[in-house]
Enzyme design. Structure first.
Site, PDB file in Angstrom:
ATOM      1  N   CYS A   1      -6.197   7.905  -0.337  1.00 60.34           N
ATOM      2  CA  CYS A   1      -7.004   7.649  -2.026  1.00 60.34           C
ATOM      3  C   CYS A   1      -6.321   7.903  -2.845  1.00 60.34           C
ATOM      4  CB  CYS A   1      -8.198   9.157  -1.992  1.00 60.34           C
ATOM      5  SG  CYS A   1      -8.851   9.744  -0.926  1.00 60.34           S
TER       6      CYS A   1
ATOM      7  N   ARG B   1      -4.381   0.401  -1.597  1.00 61.95           N
ATOM      8  CA  ARG B   1      -3.924   2.147  -0.086  1.00 61.95           C
ATOM      9  C   ARG B   1      -5.227   2.220   0.598  1.00 61.95           C
ATOM     10  NH1 ARG B   1      -0.899   5.381  -3.111  1.00 61.95           N
ATOM     11  NH2 ARG B   1      -1.790   7.368  -2.191  1.00 61.95           N
TER      12      ARG B   1
ATOM     13  N   TRP C   1     -11.276   7.279  -0.106  1.00 70.30           N
ATOM     14  CA  TRP C   1     -10.876   6.848   1.142  1.00 70.30           C
ATOM     15  C   TRP C   1     -11.846   8.081   2.690  1.00 70.30           C
ATOM     16  CZ3 TRP C   1      -9.113   8.633   6.076  1.00 70.30           C
ATOM     17  CH2 TRP C   1      -9.093   7.675   7.293  1.00 70.30           C
TER      18      TRP C   1
ATOM     19  N   ASN D   1      -6.749  13.937  -4.091  1.00 67.94           N
ATOM     20  CA  ASN D   1      -6.422  12.961  -3.067  1.00 67.94           C
ATOM     21  C   ASN D   1      -5.252  14.391  -1.846  1.00 67.94           C
ATOM     22  OD1 ASN D   1      -4.800  11.101  -0.325  1.00 67.94           O
ATOM     23  ND2 ASN D   1      -3.216  10.810  -1.677  1.00 67.94           N
ATOM     24  N   GLY D   2      -6.086  14.394  -0.726  1.00 62.37           N
ATOM     25  CA  GLY D   2      -5.727  15.215   0.165  1.00 62.37           C
ATOM     26  C   GLY D   2      -6.744  15.875   1.321  1.00 62.37           C
TER      27      GLY D   2
ATOM     28  N   GLU E   1       2.677  -4.042  19.035  1.00 67.03           N
ATOM     29  CA  GLU E   1       2.385  -4.141  17.921  1.00 67.03           C
ATOM     30  C   GLU E   1       1.586  -5.435  17.605  1.00 67.03           C
ATOM     31  OE1 GLU E   1       3.084  -5.372  13.258  1.00 67.03           O
ATOM     32  OE2 GLU E   1       2.478  -3.407  15.077  1.00 67.03           O
TER      33      GLU E   1
ATOM     34  N   LYS F   1      -2.383  -5.470  15.411  1.00 66.75           N
ATOM     35  CA  LYS F   1      -2.170  -6.741  14.531  1.00 66.75           C
ATOM     36  C   LYS F   1      -3.675  -7.261  14.510  1.00 66.75           C
ATOM     37  CE  LYS F   1       0.863  -6.078  11.327  1.00 66.75           C
ATOM     38  NZ  LYS F   1       0.395  -4.544  11.857  1.00 66.75           N
TER      39      LYS F   1
ATOM     40  N   GLU G   1      -6.776  -4.511  13.990  1.00 66.52           N
ATOM     41  CA  GLU G   1      -6.873  -3.871  12.613  1.00 66.52           C
ATOM     42  C   GLU G   1      -7.539  -5.020  11.728  1.00 66.52           C
ATOM     43  OE1 GLU G   1      -2.725  -1.710  10.494  1.00 66.52           O
ATOM     44  OE2 GLU G   1      -2.462  -3.849  11.642  1.00 66.52           O
TER      45      GLU G   1
ATOM     46  N   HIS H   1      -1.107  -1.649  37.767  1.00 63.81           N
ATOM     47  CA  HIS H   1      -1.552  -0.160  38.714  1.00 63.81           C
ATOM     48  C   HIS H   1      -2.376   0.284  37.381  1.00 63.81           C
ATOM     49  CE1 HIS H   1       2.777   0.787  40.154  1.00 63.81           C
ATOM     50  NE2 HIS H   1       3.398  -0.239  39.246  1.00 63.81           N
TER      51      HIS H   1
ATOM     52  N   LYS I   1      -3.507   1.364   3.569  1.00 65.43           N
ATOM     53  CA  LYS I   1      -2.148   1.348   3.338  1.00 65.43           C
ATOM     54  C   LYS I   1      -1.139   2.532   3.516  1.00 65.43           C
ATOM     55  CE  LYS I   1       0.936  -2.008   2.780  1.00 65.43           C
ATOM     56  NZ  LYS I   1       1.141  -2.932   3.641  1.00 65.43           N
TER      57      LYS I   1
END
Length: 606
Positions: free
Chosen positions: A2, A27, A74, A98-99, A478, A482, A485, A501, A601
């Site tokens: 947020c 963000r 958010w 925010n939180g 990684e 990506k 995302e 396995h 972000k």
């Protein structure tokens, strides 16, 4: 996550707040809103979706006032709709937050029994109504906020307007960052300094437990004990962060292309004429180190995994990578002669910051590796190193990741050299190879046409597997992240030796496997895994160098030939085509690359 903006000054607040909120779009958010005070009366507009929706609403129905607060939300509690968007109001109070308020259910139940009413599904709405309940018992605004802070549990950055108080903004923070900006005739509030770019570079950072009364005449800050306290002002150069995309369609592509320069800056910050050029690293080298903890979240955690391989090879001591959200709660054993390294792009990542505090309480030597020098982790760490990547707007991290890797490898190299586990010849060779890296990254970026062809192939696939061995295993993680995302294709990074396995059951003709196989001492074993996949009808995309391509033969659907490089540096180089693959796959699917759904972000809440 947020974003918060507050303004108090001589101009109409709405246009200033809207433009500041645009700077916080990186963000991540799903709704936006604004509240102002005009002649003592609260006005509010909220919309779901992008800030443009809010801006259009304000064009149709303007709200006036020279004091205001704005927010990008958010969603954590409740759907991302107008009803749940901030600001949230009581009869005389408006607040942005925010939180997460962890005890909101208990607070809400108590307030309901007192006759107060609620209109949203959010945790935030309890805040203005709780403060209102104290106002109704004759508390002054700052007294009501202080009383509420004693009740609220969790994380919060709060910014309040009070009806009838046209020259007062009240703020409070616990766990979530909040800054105050100063100008000659105006005052500002923001969840981070970037929101104030172009407005002011004179910033006061609030500390945990702080609250403040902001007016044009004065700023009064209270500490965690609600006693007046002085906090210093800092000059932060943030105008340069307002950085247009230029000729690039998306920030993600621009930031991928900036990696030769960002890697060079990271190297130059640590080396000068071949010698160490950082007192922070010099101090670390003088400390006894018997164990290294490397701690981060998301992409930063994968940087830690890669660095654990480097540290064990170069320094010859145990190194473990830890997910911050797990590390902070499991009562990890940390000793005073451990070195705990915390990696975060923003320096405000909630779980990583909490893990840092845990390590600090254990009296462990600690170091933070950051891209934002003016952040909570920098202030709370014993020492901090900047990766010098420059501001990263796209939610998916690219240049920050490769700069983190560059600094981590350089750090391991220098410590190893100082402690005698790296010879002078090895030090000189690896350092020289590091300085060649930007040129090689630029060459990989030049392979975009070949990567686009691969992206077109995988854009219709339901899932993609990434495999690698050694340093290529965390690199595969990684690469999978990506792709997930920005394309929303399910992707999984797997240690190649683990295929048999269980994961090989996923292989079929619709699920391609990206094989990361530089020609090193593990190449032959990785190629044997490639053959097993091909034998089961699975499409294969091979990333290797020219020597590896000759050895692998033509048993692939696609092969991308990368430059030959020192094996230690392969994670940095091989990451770049994986970034481009994710980017071009997302654009092929017509997705919003810079703002992927559900993502933020800067993750400032658990």
């Amino acid at each position: 996550m947020c974003g918060i903006i507050g303004y108090l000054g001589p101009h109409q607040a709405s246009p200033i707040i809207i433009e500041a909120l645009r700077r916080l779009e990186y963000r991540g958010y799903d709704s936006a809103g604004i509240a102002t005070l005009d002649n003592g009366t609260l006005n509010r507009r909220r919309t779901s979706g992008r800030i443009n929706n809010l801006a259009d609403s304000l064009v149709q129905e303007p709200i006036r006032g020279k004091i205001g607060i704005g927010h990008t939300r958010w969603a954590t509690h409740g759907l991302p709709n107008e009803q749940n968007a901030h600001p949230h109001n009581s009869c005389s109070i408006s607040v942005v937050h925010n939180g997460i308020i962890e005890n909101f259910k208990q607070i809400k139940e108590n307030l309901l029994t007192q006759g107060y009413e609620f209109s949203s599904e959010t945790d935030t709405e309890v805040v203005p109504i709780l403060v209102q309940s104290f106002i109704d018992r004759n508390a002054k605004p700052i007294e009501a906020v202080h009383q509420a802070m004693k009740v609220l549990q969790g994380q919060f950055a709060l910014c309040f307007l009070f009806a009838g108080e046209d020259d007062v903004i009240i703020v409070a923070r616990q766990g979530s960052p909040l800054v105050i900006g100063h100008d000659q005739d105006a005052m500002f509030v923001a969840s981070d300094a970037l929101g104030l770019a172009g407005l002011t570079d004179n910033i006061t950072y609030l500390e945990d437990g702080d609250s403040a009364i902001i007016s044009q005449q004065e700023l009064i800050i209270f500490d965690v004990n609600q006693k007046p306290v002085s906090r210093s002002k800092t000059i932060v150069s943030i105008d340069s962060a307002v950085n247009p995309k230029g000729n690039y369609k998306h920030f993600m592509l621009k930031e991928i292309h900036e990696q030769p320069e960002s890697i060079s800056r990271a190297l130059e910050s640590l080396f000068q004429s071949g010698q160490l050029n950082d007192q922070t690293v010099d101090q670390i080298c003088q400390q006894p180190i018997n164990w290294v903890n490397l701690i981060g979240c998301g992409t930063a955690y994968y940087a830690c995994q890669i660095a654990s391989y480097w540290f064990e090879k170069l320094i010859k001591i145990p190194a473990r990578a830890e997910i911050a959200s797990e590390f902070r709660y499991r009562n990890a054993v940390i000793k005073p002669d451990d070195l705990s390294i915390f990696v975060s792009q923003s320096g405000e990542t909630a779980d990583t910051l909490a893990a840092l505090r845990y390590a600090r309480d254990c009296h462990s030597n600690n170091l933070s590796i950051l891209n934002n020098p003016a952040c909570s982790m920098e202030r709370e760490s014993q020492r901090a190193l900047s990766i010098h990547a420059g501001f990263e707007f796209s939610v998916a991290s690219t240049k920050a990741f490769t700069s983190q890797l560059t600094v981590l490898l350089s750090l391991g190299l220098i410590i190893g050299y100082r402690k005698g586990t790296v010879t002078h010849e090895e030090f000189s060779t690896i350092k020289s190879d590091l300085f060649e890296l930007p040129k090689l990254v630029d060459a990989v970026i030049g392979l975009r046409d070949d990567i686009i062809k691969i992206a077109e192939f995988i854009s219709d696939c339901p899932a993609v597997i990434f495999i690698g061995r050694g340093l290529m295993y965390p690199t595969s993680l990684e690469g999978a992240l990506k792709l997930k995302e920005v394309t929303y294709i399910h992707a999984e990074g797997i240690a190649a030796g683990e295929l048999k396995h269980g994961p090989i059951a996923l292989v079929d003709k619709t699920v391609p496997t990206v094989v990361l196989a530089p020609s090193n001492d593990l190449f032959v074993k990785t190629i044997s895994n490639l053959k097993e996949i091909r034998a089961r009808g699975g499409p294969v995309i091979l990333l290797t160098d020219s020597e590896g391509l000759v050895q692998a033969g033509d048993d692939t659907n696609f092969a991308l030939t990368l430059p030959k490089i020192n094996p230690l540096l392969t994670p940095i180089l091989y990451t770049v085509p994986l970034q481009l693959l994710a980017y071009f796959t997302a654009t092929k699917k017509g997705l919003d690359v810079d703002k992927p759904r559900h993502l933020a972000k800067s993750v400032t809440v658990e």
